[in-house]
Design a protein around this motif. Structure first.
Motif, PDB file in Angstrom:
ATOM      1  N   LEU A 192      31.877 -17.649  44.368  1.00  0.00           N
ATOM      2  CA  LEU A 192      31.652 -17.740  43.552  1.00  0.00           C
ATOM      3  C   LEU A 192      31.091 -18.367  43.115  1.00  0.00           C
ATOM      4  O   LEU A 192      30.504 -18.973  43.387  1.00  0.00           O
ATOM      5  N   TYR A 193      31.103 -17.834  41.925  1.00  0.00           N
ATOM      6  CA  TYR A 193      30.091 -18.004  40.209  1.00  0.00           C
ATOM      7  C   TYR A 193      30.952 -18.956  39.615  1.00  0.00           C
ATOM      8  O   TYR A 193      32.450 -19.349  39.412  1.00  0.00           O
ATOM      9  N   GLN A 194      30.066 -19.669  38.766  1.00  0.00           N
ATOM     10  CA  GLN A 194      30.446 -20.419  37.516  1.00  0.00           C
ATOM     11  C   GLN A 194      30.144 -19.740  36.556  1.00  0.00           C
ATOM     12  O   GLN A 194      28.469 -19.884  36.580  1.00  0.00           O
ATOM     13  N   GLY A 195      29.903 -20.583  35.615  1.00  0.00           N
ATOM     14  CA  GLY A 195      29.661 -20.166  33.567  1.00  0.00           C
ATOM     15  C   GLY A 195      30.514 -20.304  33.030  1.00  0.00           C
ATOM     16  O   GLY A 195      31.942 -19.836  32.420  1.00  0.00           O
ATOM     17  N   ILE A 196      29.826 -19.881  31.876  1.00  0.00           N
ATOM     18  CA  ILE A 196      30.295 -20.104  30.425  1.00  0.00           C
ATOM     19  C   ILE A 196      30.727 -18.591  29.413  1.00  0.00           C
ATOM     20  O   ILE A 196      29.253 -17.125  29.328  1.00  0.00           O
ATOM     21  N   VAL A 197      31.709 -18.377  29.170  1.00  0.00           N
ATOM     22  CA  VAL A 197      32.291 -16.892  28.613  1.00  0.00           C
ATOM     23  C   VAL A 197      31.899 -16.371  27.262  1.00  0.00           C
ATOM     24  O   VAL A 197      31.394 -17.202  26.775  1.00  0.00           O
ATOM     25  N   SER A 198      30.971 -15.684  27.456  1.00  0.00           N
ATOM     26  CA  SER A 198      29.920 -15.251  26.228  1.00  0.00           C
ATOM     27  C   SER A 198      30.675 -13.923  25.705  1.00  0.00           C
ATOM     28  O   SER A 198      30.521 -13.438  24.356  1.00  0.00           O
ATOM     29  N   GLN A 199      30.752 -12.911  26.704  1.00  0.00           N
ATOM     30  CA  GLN A 199      31.525 -11.586  25.790  1.00  0.00           C
ATOM     31  C   GLN A 199      32.312 -11.315  26.843  1.00  0.00           C
ATOM     32  O   GLN A 199      32.205 -11.001  28.400  1.00  0.00           O
ATOM     33  N   HIS A 200      33.749 -10.477  25.970  1.00  0.00           N
ATOM     34  CA  HIS A 200      34.583  -9.920  27.361  1.00  0.00           C
ATOM     35  C   HIS A 200      34.579  -8.133  27.230  1.00  0.00           C
ATOM     36  O   HIS A 200      34.192  -8.023  25.741  1.00  0.00           O
ATOM     37  N   PHE A 201      34.615  -7.387  27.846  1.00  0.00           N
ATOM     38  CA  PHE A 201      35.184  -6.187  27.569  1.00  0.00           C
ATOM     39  C   PHE A 201      36.642  -5.053  28.162  1.00  0.00           C
ATOM     40  O   PHE A 201      36.631  -6.171  29.777  1.00  0.00           O
ATOM     41  N   ALA A 202      37.218  -4.679  28.054  1.00  0.00           N
ATOM     42  CA  ALA A 202      38.373  -4.506  27.639  1.00  0.00           C
ATOM     43  C   ALA A 202      38.258  -2.428  27.847  1.00  0.00           C
ATOM     44  O   ALA A 202      37.846  -1.049  27.067  1.00  0.00           O
ATOM     45  N   ARG A 203      38.982  -1.822  28.808  1.00  0.00           N
ATOM     46  CA  ARG A 203      39.000  -0.680  28.802  1.00  0.00           C
ATOM     47  C   ARG A 203      39.657   0.420  28.106  1.00  0.00           C
ATOM     48  O   ARG A 203      40.377  -0.433  27.519  1.00  0.00           O
ATOM     49  N   ASP A 204      39.968   1.130  27.749  1.00  0.00           N
ATOM     50  CA  ASP A 204      41.362   2.035  26.791  1.00  0.00           C
ATOM     51  C   ASP A 204      42.607   2.272  27.566  1.00  0.00           C
ATOM     52  O   ASP A 204      43.424   1.504  26.413  1.00  0.00           O
ATOM     53  N   ASP A 205      43.038   1.648  28.562  1.00  0.00           N
ATOM     54  CA  ASP A 205      44.254   1.463  29.244  1.00  0.00           C
ATOM     55  C   ASP A 205      44.172  -0.332  28.627  1.00  0.00           C
ATOM     56  O   ASP A 205      45.332  -0.608  28.798  1.00  0.00           O
ATOM     57  N   GLY A 206      43.601  -0.996  28.078  1.00  0.00           N
ATOM     58  CA  GLY A 206      43.735  -2.410  28.127  1.00  0.00           C
ATOM     59  C   GLY A 206      43.138  -3.010  29.117  1.00  0.00           C
ATOM     60  O   GLY A 206      43.242  -4.348  28.788  1.00  0.00           O
ATOM     61  N   SER A 207      43.228  -2.997  30.482  1.00  0.00           N
ATOM     62  CA  SER A 207      42.607  -4.126  31.572  1.00  0.00           C
ATOM     63  C   SER A 207      41.398  -4.558  31.467  1.00  0.00           C
ATOM     64  O   SER A 207      40.305  -3.484  30.274  1.00  0.00           O
ATOM     65  N   LEU A 208      40.819  -5.807  31.991  1.00  0.00           N
ATOM     66  CA  LEU A 208      39.240  -6.103  31.799  1.00  0.00           C
ATOM     67  C   LEU A 208      38.563  -5.243  32.565  1.00  0.00           C
ATOM     68  O   LEU A 208      38.842  -4.637  33.468  1.00  0.00           O
ATOM     69  N   SER A 209      37.230  -4.836  31.668  1.00  0.00           N
ATOM     70  CA  SER A 209      36.371  -3.709  32.376  1.00  0.00           C
ATOM     71  C   SER A 209      35.189  -4.739  33.371  1.00  0.00           C
ATOM     72  O   SER A 209      34.678  -4.555  33.709  1.00  0.00           O
ATOM     73  N   GLY A 210      34.532  -6.073  32.323  1.00  0.00           N
ATOM     74  CA  GLY A 210      33.426  -6.369  32.710  1.00  0.00           C
ATOM     75  C   GLY A 210      33.253  -8.110  31.803  1.00  0.00           C
ATOM     76  O   GLY A 210      34.687  -8.161  30.988  1.00  0.00           O
ATOM     77  N   ILE A 211      33.069  -8.757  32.299  1.00  0.00           N
ATOM     78  CA  ILE A 211      33.240 -10.578  31.124  1.00  0.00           C
ATOM     79  C   ILE A 211      30.940 -10.512  31.515  1.00  0.00           C
ATOM     80  O   ILE A 211      30.652 -10.415  32.450  1.00  0.00           O
ATOM     81  N   PHE A 212      30.693 -10.784  30.870  1.00  0.00           N
ATOM     82  CA  PHE A 212      29.468 -11.958  30.873  1.00  0.00           C
ATOM     83  C   PHE A 212      29.513 -13.095  30.855  1.00  0.00           C
ATOM     84  O   PHE A 212      29.660 -14.020  30.041  1.00  0.00           O
ATOM     85  N   LEU A 213      28.583 -13.989  31.039  1.00  0.00           N
ATOM     86  CA  LEU A 213      28.236 -15.233  31.873  1.00  0.00           C
ATOM     87  C   LEU A 213      27.415 -16.349  31.726  1.00  0.00           C
ATOM     88  O   LEU A 213      26.350 -15.245  31.932  1.00  0.00           O
ATOM     89  N   THR A 214      27.274 -17.290  30.973  1.00  0.00           N
ATOM     90  CA  THR A 214      26.339 -17.365  30.579  1.00  0.00           C
ATOM     91  C   THR A 214      26.375 -18.486  31.346  1.00  0.00           C
ATOM     92  O   THR A 214      26.461 -19.363  31.783  1.00  0.00           O
ATOM     93  N   GLU A 215      24.887 -19.241  31.571  1.00  0.00           N
ATOM     94  CA  GLU A 215      24.149 -20.455  32.223  1.00  0.00           C
ATOM     95  C   GLU A 215      25.549 -20.487  33.911  1.00  0.00           C
ATOM     96  O   GLU A 215      25.904 -21.399  33.918  1.00  0.00           O
ATOM     97  N   PRO A 216      24.990 -19.604  34.407  1.00  0.00           N
ATOM     98  CA  PRO A 216      25.609 -18.845  34.953  1.00  0.00           C
ATOM     99  C   PRO A 216      25.234 -19.970  36.684  1.00  0.00           C
ATOM    100  O   PRO A 216      23.560 -20.121  37.165  1.00  0.00           O
ATOM    101  N   ARG A 217      25.812 -20.167  37.712  1.00  0.00           N
ATOM    102  CA  ARG A 217      26.471 -20.908  39.017  1.00  0.00           C
ATOM    103  C   ARG A 217      27.007 -20.236  40.219  1.00  0.00           C
ATOM    104  O   ARG A 217      27.548 -20.049  39.835  1.00  0.00           O
ATOM    105  N   ARG A 218      25.859 -20.055  41.145  1.00  0.00           N
ATOM    106  CA  ARG A 218      26.373 -19.573  42.719  1.00  0.00           C
ATOM    107  C   ARG A 218      26.398 -21.348  43.749  1.00  0.00           C
ATOM    108  O   ARG A 218      26.348 -21.964  43.584  1.00  0.00           O
ATOM    109  N   TYR A 219      28.361 -21.604  43.941  1.00  0.00           N
ATOM    110  CA  TYR A 219      28.558 -21.891  44.906  1.00  0.00           C
ATOM    111  C   TYR A 219      28.167 -21.484  46.342  1.00  0.00           C
ATOM    112  O   TYR A 219      28.551 -20.794  47.032  1.00  0.00           O
ATOM    113  N   ASN A 220      27.045 -22.598  47.121  1.00  0.00           N
ATOM    114  CA  ASN A 220      26.226 -22.171  48.319  1.00  0.00           C
ATOM    115  C   ASN A 220      27.750 -22.860  49.349  1.00  0.00           C
ATOM    116  O   ASN A 220      27.500 -23.720  49.524  1.00  0.00           O
TER     117      ASN A 220
END
Length: 310
Positions: A192-220
């Motif tokens: 599980l990760y947490q962060g502020i969404v800074s940027q996202h990318f979509a494929r040609d078919d409109g589906s999400l391809s990836g996302i950037f998070l700033t200030e990322p944290r991981r839950y232990n």
């Protein structure tokens, strides 16, 4: 020959203007990606083209400057215009007509080509103005959403061109850019990760391809489970504070591939004293994303901002 001419006119008056509209619209709001049939392409292009084409046509006939600039035509009367188009249509339809009027055909063709070039020039200009206005209106949804006329225009036209990920992963629904979108991402490996969404990318078919998070944290989670047993024994069944098990990741931006995301929870965090209408957010997401919204592994919550001075 007529089929070739029809295809050329369809491209010049519908397909190219719609592509120009999407490009200029995309300067303001990320446009939706379409994988559509030829019929659907023509339908969307027709919706975009109706008003600019009608206006350009009217101006090219009656406006003093527009009807002669650019590409002026000598003897540009309505009777001459009808005669030229009638001659060209007859010659293109019948080879015998073309042979009998060959001398008159090419001068008439030249005049008609200049008229069409003038019409298309003003038409493309109006398409650009329409796209600029539509993009500006779409980008200012939060400012104008209380107006009934704007809501009607957005429902019928603007939302069909907006990428469904834009209102989800940006503060699109909030006035100003000081609202943060926090994402809790559960990956397919169980982390599980947490962060502020800074940027996202979509494929040609409109589906999400990836996302950037700033200030990322991981839950232990492993450490939490380990500590919980001992903590419960020492504190009569009470559980330790879950928030203390978030661990900062030494990275300014952390990228997640969409196919590695199992579930994503989005939390809109407005500044102090500003709380958005959750029902309005829900309705907008349903309008933009459509029926597929209920099938996505995304849930929406809104955190109340702390009171100023608290």
């Amino acid at each position: 020959m007529l089929a070739v001419l029809f295809s050329l006119l369809l491209t010049l008056y519908l397909i190219i203007p719609e592509a120009i509209f999407r490009t200029i619209f995309g300067w303001y709001v990320p446009p939706r990606n379409f994988i559509i049939s030829t019929a659907e392409t023509a339908y969307r292009a027709l919706i975009v083209a109706i008003l600019p084409l009608a206006l350009a046509w009217t101006l090219s006939w009656y406006a003093p400057i527009v009807k002669c600039f650019p590409f002026p035509v000598r003897n540009g009367t309505a009777q001459s215009r009808r005669s030229d188009y009638k001659l060209i249509a007859s010659a293109l339809y019948s080879e015998d007509e073309y042979k009998s009027s060959k001398k008159e055909f090419w001068p008439a063709f030249s005049r008609c080509a200049r008229r069409q070039a003038r019409l298309i020039s003003w038409y493309i200009l109006l398409i650009g103005l329409e796209a600029w206005l539509a993009g500006w209106l779409a980008a200012n949804y939060a400012r104008f959403r209380s107006l009934s006329l704007y809501n009607w225009l957005a429902d019928k036209f603007l939302f069909s061109y907006i990428s469904p990920w834009h209102p989800l992963l940006t503060p699109y629904m909030f006035v100003g850019k000081d609202t943060a979108v926090q994402a809790d991402i559960l990956c397919t490996n169980g982390m599980l990760y947490q962060g502020i969404v800074s940027q996202h990318f979509a494929r040609d078919d409109g589906s999400l391809s990836g996302i950037f998070l700033t200030e990322p944290r991981r839950y232990n989670r492993e450490l939490y489970i380990k500590d919980r047993e001992a903590f419960e024994k020492e504190n009569e069944g009470k559980k330790p504070d879950k928030n203390s098990y978030w661990q900062a990741i030494p990275s300014e931006n952390l990228y997640f591939f969409a196919d590695k995301i199992f579930n994503m929870n989005l939390n809109f965090k407005p500044p102090a004293g500003r709380i958005a209408d959750r029902e309005a957010i829900r309705k907008l997401l349903i309008k933009v994303i459509g029926q597929s919204f209920s099938t996505r592994n995304v849930t929406i919550t809104q955190e109340k901002p702390p009171q100023a001075g608290a």
